[in-house]
Motif scaffolding. Structure first.
Motif, PDB file in Angstrom:
ATOM      1  N   GLU A  28       0.842  -1.192   0.000  1.00 42.38           N
ATOM      2  CA  GLU A  28       0.000   0.000   0.000  1.00 42.38           C
ATOM      3  C   GLU A  28       0.878   1.244   0.000  1.00 42.38           C
ATOM      4  N   THR A  29       0.321   2.333  -0.484  1.00 41.86           N
ATOM      5  CA  THR A  29       1.068   3.587  -0.496  1.00 41.86           C
ATOM      6  C   THR A  29       1.010   4.208   0.891  1.00 41.86           C
ATOM      7  N   ASP A  30       2.141   4.240   1.535  1.00 43.19           N
ATOM      8  CA  ASP A  30       2.280   4.817   2.872  1.00 43.19           C
ATOM      9  C   ASP A  30       3.563   5.615   2.915  1.00 43.19           C
ATOM     10  N   LYS A  31       3.595   6.588   3.815  1.00 44.77           N
ATOM     11  CA  LYS A  31       4.870   7.279   4.011  1.00 44.77           C
ATOM     12  C   LYS A  31       5.767   6.364   4.849  1.00 44.77           C
ATOM     13  N   GLN A  35      10.575   4.894  12.468  1.00 44.31           N
ATOM     14  CA  GLN A  35      11.151   3.947  13.428  1.00 44.31           C
ATOM     15  C   GLN A  35      11.869   2.788  12.739  1.00 44.31           C
ATOM     16  N   LEU A  36      11.649   2.629  11.426  1.00 47.60           N
ATOM     17  CA  LEU A  36      12.221   1.494  10.703  1.00 47.60           C
ATOM     18  C   LEU A  36      13.235   1.903   9.640  1.00 47.60           C
ATOM     19  N   VAL A  37      13.719   3.138   9.700  1.00 45.23           N
ATOM     20  CA  VAL A  37      14.640   3.643   8.679  1.00 45.23           C
ATOM     21  C   VAL A  37      15.858   2.728   8.520  1.00 45.23           C
ATOM     22  N   ARG A  50       6.915  -3.100  -0.394  1.00 45.29           N
ATOM     23  CA  ARG A  50       7.379  -1.721  -0.557  1.00 45.29           C
ATOM     24  C   ARG A  50       7.314  -0.910   0.735  1.00 45.29           C
ATOM     25  N   HIS A  51       6.360  -1.210   1.614  1.00 49.15           N
ATOM     26  CA  HIS A  51       6.152  -0.383   2.814  1.00 49.15           C
ATOM     27  C   HIS A  51       6.095  -1.253   4.074  1.00 49.15           C
ATOM     28  N   TYR A  52       6.636  -0.675   5.146  1.00 48.33           N
ATOM     29  CA  TYR A  52       6.681  -1.360   6.441  1.00 48.33           C
ATOM     30  C   TYR A  52       6.288  -0.388   7.536  1.00 48.33           C
ATOM     31  N   ARG A  53       5.442  -0.851   8.450  1.00 54.09           N
ATOM     32  CA  ARG A  53       5.009  -0.012   9.562  1.00 54.09           C
ATOM     33  C   ARG A  53       5.174  -0.796  10.854  1.00 54.09           C
ATOM     34  N   GLN A  54       5.819  -0.163  11.839  1.00 55.41           N
ATOM     35  CA  GLN A  54       5.988  -0.785  13.154  1.00 55.41           C
ATOM     36  C   GLN A  54       4.682  -0.660  13.920  1.00 55.41           C
ATOM     37  N   LEU A  55       4.164  -1.803  14.370  1.00 55.14           N
ATOM     38  CA  LEU A  55       2.908  -1.827  15.122  1.00 55.14           C
ATOM     39  C   LEU A  55       3.133  -1.936  16.620  1.00 55.14           C
ATOM     40  N   GLY A  56       4.254  -2.504  17.010  1.00 53.48           N
ATOM     41  CA  GLY A  56       4.520  -2.674  18.436  1.00 53.48           C
ATOM     42  C   GLY A  56       5.996  -2.908  18.693  1.00 53.48           C
TER      43      GLY A  56
END
Length: 135
Positions: A28-31, A35-37, A50-56
């Motif tokens: 999905e298109t996310d910025k 925290q995961l740079v 393409r995109h990763y988001r830290q949830l916890g």
């Protein structure tokens, strides 16, 4: 001498800490998640999203003969039981649950750097757990 070595090894296992992250991978298109740079290039190489988001994120200290329970949010709980400490890393039993359902059960070695564990697919996304030893 053997007793002293046993005390030193026991102290090193007791003093060991682990950092565990729950990450959602998607196309999905996310910025980018700030925290995961540092970790994102490895995530892209291993999983291809393409995109990763830290949830916890949780940190815990190992206890001798004890099971560590970490609630990562999103209904995901991990249990970590330390085993032998080796030159190449810390051996441990790793269990990942969603409610009462076991998602992953494995024995893993966490060395220097991050160990990535693929969790379940959730629609067009996948959950990933990152394990890292910290001092």
């Amino acid at each position: 001498m053997a007793a002293l070595l046993g005390v030193v090894l026991t102290a090193s296992v007791q003093a060991a800490s682990i950092e565990v992250r729950l990450i959602r991978a998607s196309n999905e298109t996310d910025k980018p998640d700030e925290q995961l740079v540092v970790l994102e290039p490895k995530l892209k190489k291993v999983f291809g999203y393409r995109h990763y988001r830290q949830l916890g994120l949780q940190r815990g200290m190992f206890k001798e003969n004890g099971k560590l329970r970490l609630d990562l949010g999103e209904g995901i709980v991990v249990f970590i039981t330390p085993r032998a400490s080796e030159k190449k890393g810390q051996m441990m039993d790793f269990e990942m649950y969603s409610g009462r359902a076991a998602l992953v059960k494995s024995t893993v070695r966490v060395g220097h750097g991050e160990l990535l564990v693929k969790g379940p697919d959730v629609g067009d996304t996948v959950l990933v757990v990152s394990l890292a030893m910290v001092e």
